[in-house]
Design an enzyme around this catalytic site. Structure first.
Site, short mmCIF file in Angstrom:
data_model
loop_
_atom_site.label_atom_id
_atom_site.label_comp_id
_atom_site.label_asym_id
_atom_site.label_seq_id
_atom_site.Cartn_x
_atom_site.Cartn_y
_atom_site.Cartn_z
N CYS A 1 0.01 2.22 -3.12
CA CYS A 1 1.20 2.78 -2.50
C CYS A 1 0.95 4.25 -2.22
O CYS A 1 0.16 4.92 -2.91
CB CYS A 1 2.41 2.61 -3.44
N ASP B 1 2.82 6.65 -2.78
CA ASP B 1 3.47 7.47 -3.80
C ASP B 1 2.46 8.40 -4.46
O ASP B 1 1.35 7.99 -4.82
CB ASP B 1 4.10 6.54 -4.84
N HIS C 1 3.17 -0.59 -7.84
CA HIS C 1 3.45 0.19 -9.04
C HIS C 1 4.88 -0.01 -9.52
O HIS C 1 5.75 -0.49 -8.78
CB HIS C 1 3.18 1.68 -8.80
N CYS D 1 8.83 1.58 -7.20
CA CYS D 1 8.41 1.84 -5.82
C CYS D 1 9.64 1.98 -4.93
O CYS D 1 10.41 1.03 -4.74
CB CYS D 1 7.53 0.70 -5.33
#
Length: 506
Positions: A162, A164, A230, A241
Site C-alpha cells: 500500500c 501508506d 496492512h 488501510c
C-alpha cells in the site's frame, strides 16, 4: 500571504506534533519487563543495531528543521542576518537556504511556512544524496538478497505494498530484503496495482530472461508478484488501510483478487502456465509483524490461511536456533495445503525468520509498538516514488501520470496533511517526482515537462491553498540508469516577478 499574515506566522513557529498515541496493548510477541526475555535466538542483533543507526541518522535530518528555523527567525532583523542564517543552516541542516528568501526579510519578514516546506524536501534530498553511505550500514547483513531469490527460483520479485507511509521501511526493515535490480517496489493505495501495467512489467522481464539479459542463474526462474496489505491491531477501526475504510478483511480480499486477476490475465494472453507466482502478505503496522498467506501447489491463496510471525516469535522464544527453525518449518508445512514449491517454501521460511528480527527491533527500539499508529509523514510525493530512502512514514505517495488519474489519492493526501500541517500553521510540502532513462534521447526533458504539467495541475486543483502559501510544490527527476537522483528542477518563486525558467539541476 500578506505582510501581517507572514509576521503572525513567524510568531507561531510550532513543530508539527506527532500523532503520539499510547499503545493500546502490549506487543503480543513479548513484553519487556514482564518476566519475559525478549531475545529470540534467531534475531540478527548486528543488523538490528545497524538499522537503528540508519533510522536515527535519517530522522535526525528532519528533527533539526524546526529548531533551526526558530533560531534563524530570532535573528532576521540583525544587520548580518543572511550570513548568520546560512551558517546556522549549514551547521544544523547541512545545506544553505535560498538566498532570495533571506534578503527580503526587512520588507515582509521571513516566510516561515515556505522555508519549513523547503527544508522538509531539501532534507529528503540530502537523505537521497547520502543513501549509498547510509545504506552501507545495513546492506551487507540483510537476510534476503538477489542470489537467494534466484536460488529460490525467482528471477524477478515485484512487490506492491500500500502507498501508506507506514510501509516505506518494508524492504530493509520488515522483510530484511536487500534492494537490488531484480526487486521492484511499486506502491499503490490499498495495494491495488494496475494490472495492465504489471503485465507490461512481466513481459519486459520475461523478454530479458529469454534473451539472456538477466543475471546468470535466472534462465529457468519465474516472476514473483507480492501484494502487501496492512492493518492495525491497536486501532483496527481507525488506523488500518484508509483505501479500504480500515476494514482488514476487505483490504486482504482486494489484494488477493488483484493477484488472481493478474494471473488470469497473463494466462489468457500468453498461454496457460505463463502466469507468475504470487504471494500475499499482511502487515500489522503497529508491530511490523507479518502474516504470510501460503499458496498451495497450484498457486492458490486462501485469505483465511496464514502464518503469523508474532505467534512464531512467541511460540519459539527461548528455544535454541535449531529447535526454533524446526518449529518454524513445521508451521509452514502445516499451512501449505497441497504443497508449495521448494523455492516458495524456502522464501516463506526466510521471510518469517527475518521478520522475527524486526518484531524484536520494534520491541526494543519502539517500546513494543510504534507510538505513531497512524499517518505521520513529512510530505506528499506525487508521480513516481523515489526508491533510495527506506524509513517508515517518510512521505505519503500518490502514484500517477496525470493529476486526473490520481485525484482520489491526492485528495486523501491533502486531507491527511490538513491535520498534520495546516492545522498547525505549516504548509503542505509536495514533491512532484518522475524518472527518466538516460539511454533514451530527450527522456530527461520529457520527465521535466511531466513534472511541470503535474505541478501546475496540483496548484490549480488546490488553488486556494496555493494562493495562500499553504502548498509548496517542488519538482525533481531521477535517472533510472544513472547517478542523477532526485535532482531538483528549480524555478523562480511565484512572487519573483518573472515567468517559468527552463529549469536547472541542483
Amino acid at each position: 500571504m500578506n505582510t501581517r499574515q507572514r509576521r503572525a506566522a513567524q510568531q507561531r513557529i510550532v513543530e508539527r506534533p506527532a500523532l503520539r498515541i499510547a499503545p493500546a496493548m502490549p506487543n503480543p510477541a513479548c513484553v519487556p519487563g514482564s518476566g519475559q526475555r525478549c531475545e529470540h535466538a534467531l534475531v540478527d542483533q548486528t543488523l538490528n543495531a545497524a538499522l537503528y543507526d540508519y533510522e536515527s541518522r535519517v530522522s535526525a535530518r528532519f528533527d533539526a528543521i524546526v529548531d533551526t528555523l526558530k533560531a534563524i527567525s530570532a535573528l532576521q532583523y540583525a544587520p548580518d542576518f543572511v550570513p548568520q542564517a546560512q551558517a546556522l543552516a549549514e551547521q544544523n541542516l547541512g545545506y544553505a537556504l535560498p538566498e532570495s528568501q533571506l534578503t527580503r526579510t526587512w520588507i515582509a519578514g521571513l516566510d516561515i511556512r515556505w522555508l519549513h516546506a523547503y527544508c522538509v524536501l531539501r532534507s529528503f534530498k540530502s537523505s537521497v544524496d547520502h543513501a549509498a553511505v547510509d545504506k552501507a550500514l545495513w546492506l551487507p547483513y540483510e537476510a534476503i538478497d538477489d542470489q537467494f531469490l534466484r536460488d529460490c527460483g525467482f528471477h524477478t520479485v515485484d512487490i506492491t505494498p500500500c502507498a501508506d507511509g507506514r510501509l516505506q521501511g518494508l524492504l530493509p526493515f520488515v522483510f530484511r530484503m536487500a534492494p537490488g535490480p531484480e526487486i521492484m517496489v511499486k506502491a499503490y493505495a490499498g495495494s491495488l496495482f494496475d494490472i495492465e501495467s504489471d503485465m507490461t512489467d512481466w513481459a519486459k522481464r520475461e523478454i530479458l530472461r529469454l534473451s539472456g539479459g538477466l543475471p546468470e542463474g535466472s534462465e529457468g526462474g519465474n516472476y514473483l508478484k507480492i501484494a502487501v496489505y496492512h492493518f492495525s491491531t491497536g486501532s483496527p477501526k481507525h488506523q488500518g488501510c484508509a483505501a479500504h475504510g480500515s476494514n482488514d478483511a476487505v483490504a486482504c480480499e482486494a489484494a488477493l483478487e488483484r493477484l488472481a486477476a493478474l494471473r488470469t490475465a497473463i494466462d489468457a494472453t500468453y498461454g496457460r502456465g505463463a502466469a507468475p507466482d504470487t504471494l500475499l502478505i499482511g502487515l500489522d503496522t503497529d508491530l511490523d509483524a507479518i502474516r504470510i498467506h501460503t499458496p498451495d501447489g497450484a498457486g492458490r491463496i486462501d485469505a483465511t490461511r496464514f502464518i503469523d510471525a508474532s505467534a512464531v516469535y512467541r511460540d519459539t522464544n527461548g528455544a535454541d536456533p535449531q529447535t526454533a527453525r524446526a518449529a518454524l518449518h513445521r508451521e509452514v508445512m502445516a499451512q501449505a495445503e497441497g504443497g508449495m514449491s521448494a523455492g516458495m517454501q524456502a522464501l516463506v521460511e526466510r521471510l518469517l525468520e527475518a521478520n522475527l528480527s524486526q518484531i524484536e527491533y520494534v520491541i526494543h527500539h519502539h517500546a513494543g509498538r510504534y507510538a505513531e499508529l497512524g499517518h505521520d509523514e513529512h510530505f506528499i510525493c506525487a508521480g513516481e516514488a523515489p526508491t533510495k530512502v527506506h524509513v517508515r512514514n517518510m512521505y505519503y505517495f500518490a502514484h500517477l501520470s496525470t493529476v486526473e488519474e490520481g485525484t482520489a489519492d491526492l485528495d486523501v493526501g491533502i486531507r491527511i496533511f490538513t491535520g498534520l500541517n495546516l492545522a498547525h500553521g505549516l504548509a503542505i510540502p509536495v514533491l512532484v517526482h518522475f524518472t527518466h532513462d538516460s539511454n533514451v534521447p530527450g527522456g530527461r526533458d520529457r520527465a521535466i515537462l511531466r513534472c511541470r504539467r503535474v505541478k501546475a495541475a496540483i496548484e490549480q486543483r488546490y488553488a486556494a491553498l496555493a494562493t495562500q502559501g499553504q502548498l509548496h510544490c517542488q519538482m525533481a527527476v531521477s535517472d533510472r540508469n544513472g547517478t542523477e537522483l532526485c535532482c531538483f528542477i528549480e524555478e523562480p518563486p511565484p512572487d519573483a516577478g518573472h515567468g517559468p525558467s527552463a529549469g536547472h539541476r541542483t
